[in-house]
Design an enzyme around this catalytic site. Structure first.
Site, PDB file in Angstrom:
ATOM      1  N   SER A  11       0.944  -1.289   0.052  1.00  0.00           N
ATOM      2  CA  SER A  11       0.092   0.192   0.056  1.00  0.00           C
ATOM      3  C   SER A  11       0.969   1.195  -0.168  1.00  0.00           C
ATOM      4  O   SER A  11       1.750   1.290   0.784  1.00  0.00           O
ATOM      5  CB  SER A  11      -0.835  -0.048   1.362  1.00  0.00           C
ATOM      6  N   HIS A  36      -1.143  -1.264  -4.175  1.00  0.00           N
ATOM      7  CA  HIS A  36      -2.445  -1.051  -3.576  1.00  0.00           C
ATOM      8  C   HIS A  36      -2.628   0.698  -3.391  1.00  0.00           C
ATOM      9  O   HIS A  36      -1.513   0.986  -2.787  1.00  0.00           O
ATOM     10  CB  HIS A  36      -2.425  -1.628  -2.510  1.00  0.00           C
ATOM     11  N   ASP A  38      -4.487   3.309  -1.475  1.00  0.00           N
ATOM     12  CA  ASP A  38      -5.601   4.008  -0.772  1.00  0.00           C
ATOM     13  C   ASP A  38      -6.410   5.210  -0.874  1.00  0.00           C
ATOM     14  O   ASP A  38      -5.592   6.252  -0.253  1.00  0.00           O
ATOM     15  CB  ASP A  38      -5.047   3.609   0.798  1.00  0.00           C
ATOM     16  N   MET A  40      -8.753   8.113   0.143  1.00  0.00           N
ATOM     17  CA  MET A  40      -9.477   8.346   1.367  1.00  0.00           C
ATOM     18  C   MET A  40     -10.089   9.803   1.242  1.00  0.00           C
ATOM     19  O   MET A  40      -9.367  10.773   0.521  1.00  0.00           O
ATOM     20  CB  MET A  40      -8.534   8.360   2.439  1.00  0.00           C
ATOM     21  N   HIS A  69      -8.423   1.148  -3.709  1.00  0.00           N
ATOM     22  CA  HIS A  69      -9.293   0.992  -2.763  1.00  0.00           C
ATOM     23  C   HIS A  69     -10.194   2.246  -2.452  1.00  0.00           C
ATOM     24  O   HIS A  69      -9.207   2.997  -2.034  1.00  0.00           O
ATOM     25  CB  HIS A  69      -8.282   0.422  -1.838  1.00  0.00           C
ATOM     26  N   MET A  71     -11.865   4.421  -0.269  1.00  0.00           N
ATOM     27  CA  MET A  71     -12.554   4.573   1.257  1.00  0.00           C
ATOM     28  C   MET A  71     -13.211   5.891   1.181  1.00  0.00           C
ATOM     29  O   MET A  71     -12.748   6.794   1.798  1.00  0.00           O
ATOM     30  CB  MET A  71     -11.376   4.508   2.207  1.00  0.00           C
ATOM     31  N   MET A 140     -11.098  -5.927   5.540  1.00  0.00           N
ATOM     32  CA  MET A 140     -10.418  -4.833   6.335  1.00  0.00           C
ATOM     33  C   MET A 140      -9.911  -5.532   7.894  1.00  0.00           C
ATOM     34  O   MET A 140     -10.733  -6.105   8.407  1.00  0.00           O
ATOM     35  CB  MET A 140     -11.177  -3.666   6.824  1.00  0.00           C
ATOM     36  N   ASP A 176      -6.671  -6.422   4.089  1.00  0.00           N
ATOM     37  CA  ASP A 176      -5.961  -5.162   4.498  1.00  0.00           C
ATOM     38  C   ASP A 176      -5.828  -4.636   5.688  1.00  0.00           C
ATOM     39  O   ASP A 176      -6.882  -4.140   6.223  1.00  0.00           O
ATOM     40  CB  ASP A 176      -6.810  -4.013   3.382  1.00  0.00           C
TER      41      ASP A 176
END
Ligand code: DX5
Ligand code: ZN
Length: 229
Positions: A11, A36, A38, A40, A69, A71, A140, A176
């Protein structure tokens, strides 16, 4: 034949934020299977990271799979932007809105692989109706928002249930949060095949000195594979 071999997906949340292109090249050169990313939004999770423009900027520096991913909530409004940015896999949280089935249809509609993610408090039954809509389920094992947190062992039984639900469908189980040499075998043993690791991969190295990244990736992979016998 569906490839359920162990994959390591570092990540970049744990990477040097001033040097993302070089960091992506470095982890791939050192053996990362996926990268990966992330995303957010400071609303779905209490942290802010990358927008679509950042993913588009990273794309030329990632030869392999860009595993995005999300979020974020709402999520549907941003799917096209991340698809156009070059994501190969787009994962949305089942908790991000009321229409996850439509979200997954939209991701596949953009020609991308679709993933659904579950927060630690969400039962695996929440994705029971989605088994034929996804290419990946992300469990998660920390509460999302930050790297470097402790692994939640309570999720192991959930991962095992998920593995049963998937059966022989071509669906990856991605884990994750808190993946280390110590926790990788625990999740591999109950059926996980894609291991996201941020702090455990990026520790001790840099884009200029990436050898520790390779060592960390090899050790995590070996620990997971050893659990499979
Ligand atoms: C947390 C992120 C994870 C995190 C993993 O919200 O989704 O991918 O970056 O970081 P580590 O491996 O340090 O727990
Ligand atoms: Zn993640």
């Amino acid at each position: 034949m569906f490839d359920r071999s162990i994959k390591i997906a570092p990540s970049i949340l744990a990477a040097d934020f001033a040097n993302f292109g070089a960091e992506c090249r470095a982890i791939e050169a050192q053996g990362a299977d996926w990268v990966h990313v992330d995303v957010m939004d400071g609303h779905f999770v209490p942290n802010l990271t990358f927008g679509p423009a950042m993913c588009a900027a990273l794309r030329p520096h990632i030869k392999g799979v860009m595993d995005v991913h999300l979020m974020i909530s709402p999520v549907d409004v941003y799917l096209e932007a991340y698809a156009k940015a070059g994501a190969d896999i787009i994962t949305a949280h089942v908790e991000a809105g009321p229409h996850i089935h439509r979200t997954l249809q939209a991701i596949r509609g953009f020609g991308k692989k679709a993933g659904v993610a579950l927060n630690p408090g969400t039962p695996v039954e929440a994705v029971a109706e989605l088994m034929d809509m996804v290419d990946l389920v992300c469990v998660m094992t920390v509460n999302p928002g930050f790297g470097g947190q402790s692994f939640l062992e309570s999720q192991l039984a959930k991962i095992a249930r998920l593995r049963e639900m998937i059966g022989d469908r071509p669906v990856h189980i991605e884990i994750d949060g808190g993946i280390t040499v110590a926790t990788a075998p625990l999740v591999a043993k109950v059926g996980a095949d894609v291991l996201v690791a941020g702090s455990a991969v990026f520790k001790g190295g840099s884009a200029d000195w990436p050898e520790p990244y390779g060592t960390n990736i090899r050790l995590i992979r070996a620990a997971a594979e050893a659990a499979l016998g």
